[in-house]
Scaffold this active site. Structure first.
Site, short mmCIF file in Angstrom:
data_model
loop_
_atom_site.label_atom_id
_atom_site.label_comp_id
_atom_site.label_asym_id
_atom_site.label_seq_id
_atom_site.Cartn_x
_atom_site.Cartn_y
_atom_site.Cartn_z
N LYS A 33 0.84 -1.20 0.00
CA LYS A 33 0.00 0.00 0.00
C LYS A 33 0.88 1.25 0.00
CE LYS A 33 -0.30 -0.28 5.06
NZ LYS A 33 -1.02 -0.91 6.16
N TYR A 242 16.80 30.09 9.44
CA TYR A 242 15.65 30.88 9.88
C TYR A 242 15.58 30.95 11.41
CZ TYR A 242 13.51 30.81 5.22
OH TYR A 242 13.23 30.98 3.88
#
Ligand SMILES: *Cc1c(COP(=O)(O)O)cnc(C)c1O
Length: 345
Positions: A33, A242
């Site tokens: 899956k 950042y």
């Protein structure tokens, strides 16, 4: 070139599947899956089929139809979500085996495709998918008129061998399937490791095949190599990335590498995560950006061309720990911006 490389070792994958198969006397299926846990069903499934897997599992009928095109006729393709409204044509055309989860799904299936094969999923306590004991009792005789291809359930705590839930679910599965004449399946990777009582006629491993826990002996399958774009010297007091979250306390050498959270490298892992440059472990510093990550390479004898985030030095589970998640989420998050290379196939 600044594209990172995700290399997928099909020989290691097949060897993991064989090792799980060797733990049982029953048939071993394969769960593919979510595009084979993010590693590419178009390459993974044929490799497992060539190794002898005859029964594949997916989550959705659409995944099943795509897998049928990949595998061709022959292998069974079972769908965990069962028969949902609108699935009939896919199930018929791709010869899928829906795992029927409820009386509603059973009616839908029999009405739309009276002669088509199906399996049954039972809920033995996880309360996720499958028929509850009372529902199953009501339906059991009707269903067994046309024998299901497989009767299955799923364990909630099989990654914890000592958890009492395992024995409880086993007991419940035995009671619910007592006297039936169809093949039975209870275990994914974790249950396969719990021993013979949990094996029944078919196991359904996923994560162990892809190199993840709880299969401790699994060989790593995914290797992720990220190019260094630039390196620079920092003086004490300078910051990286950042928000200025990391500051050099001593002179430092920093590499900027070419991957980020848009590639599935979970931003929250930054404070605890490392990459490897050859045999050297290097700390990720500052925040993870969308496409870039800072790495402290001050201790390296020379600047590396690339660093490794996943591979022999660092498993999907080690990286998952840094992110507060599980190996499954690391694998299925890996984006499609990598150059994918299949080796050992
Ligand atoms: C995903 C899944 C599996 C495979 O589980 P792993 O832990 O990856 O081995 C097996 N059965 C069901 C019902 C699943 O949803």
């Amino acid at each position: 070139m600044s594209q990172s490389e995700l290399s997928i070792d099909l020989a290691a994958l097949v060897s993991n599947w064989r090792a799980l198969n060797a733990l049982t006397d029953c048939e071993t299926g394969a769960v593919v899956k979510a595009d084979a846990y993010g590693l590419g069903a178009d390459r993974v499934a044929p490799a497992l089929a060539a190794a002898g897997a005859r029964c594949f599992f997916v989550a959705l009928a659409e995944e099943g139809a795509a897998l049928r095109r990949i595998l061709g006729d022959g292998p069974d393709i079972c769908v965990f979500s069962g028969h949902m409204a609108g699935d009939a044509a896919l199930i018929r055309d791709a010869d899928l085996v829906p795992m029927i989860n409820s009386i509603d799904q059973m009616s839908r299936h029999v009405e739309a495709l009276p002669d088509a094969r199906f399996g049954v999923q039972l809920d033995t306590g996880m309360n996720r998918l499958g028929m509850e004991p009372a529902e199953w009792t009501a339906l059991r005789e009707v269903v067994l008129n046309q024998p299901p291809v497989l009767v299955m359930s799923h364990l909630a705590c099989s990654d914890e061998p000592d958890h009492p839930m395992n024995a409880q679910q086993l007991q419940s599965f035995l009671e619910m399937t007592d006297g039936i004449d169809a093949p039975r399946s209870l275990s994914a990777t974790g249950g396969t490791l719990l021993g013979r009582d949990y094996h029944f006629d078919l196991t359904r491993p996923g994560i162990g095949v892809y190199g993840g826990l709880p299969f401790i002996e699994a060989q790593p399958v995914a290797r992720l190599t990220i190019p260094v774009i630039q390196t620079r010297e920092l003086t004490p007091g300078e910051t990286v990335g950042y928000g200025n979250t990391w500051m050099a306390e001593a002179p430092a050498r920093i590499a900027t590498i070419a991957a980020g959270y848009a590639d599935g490298i979970i931003r929250a892992m930054a404070p605890d995560a490392y990459v490897w440059a050859g045999e050297h472990k290097c700390k990720i510093v500052g925040r993870i950006s969308m496409d870039l990550i800072g790495v402290d390479i001050s201790h390296l004898p020379e600047d590396p061309d690339t660093v490794e985030l996943l591979g022999v030095h660092q498993s999907v589970d080690t990286l998952a720990d840094a992110a507060g998640t599980i190996g499954y989420e690391i694998l299925t998050s890996l984006g499609n911006r990598y150059a994918r290379r299949y080796v050992g196939g």
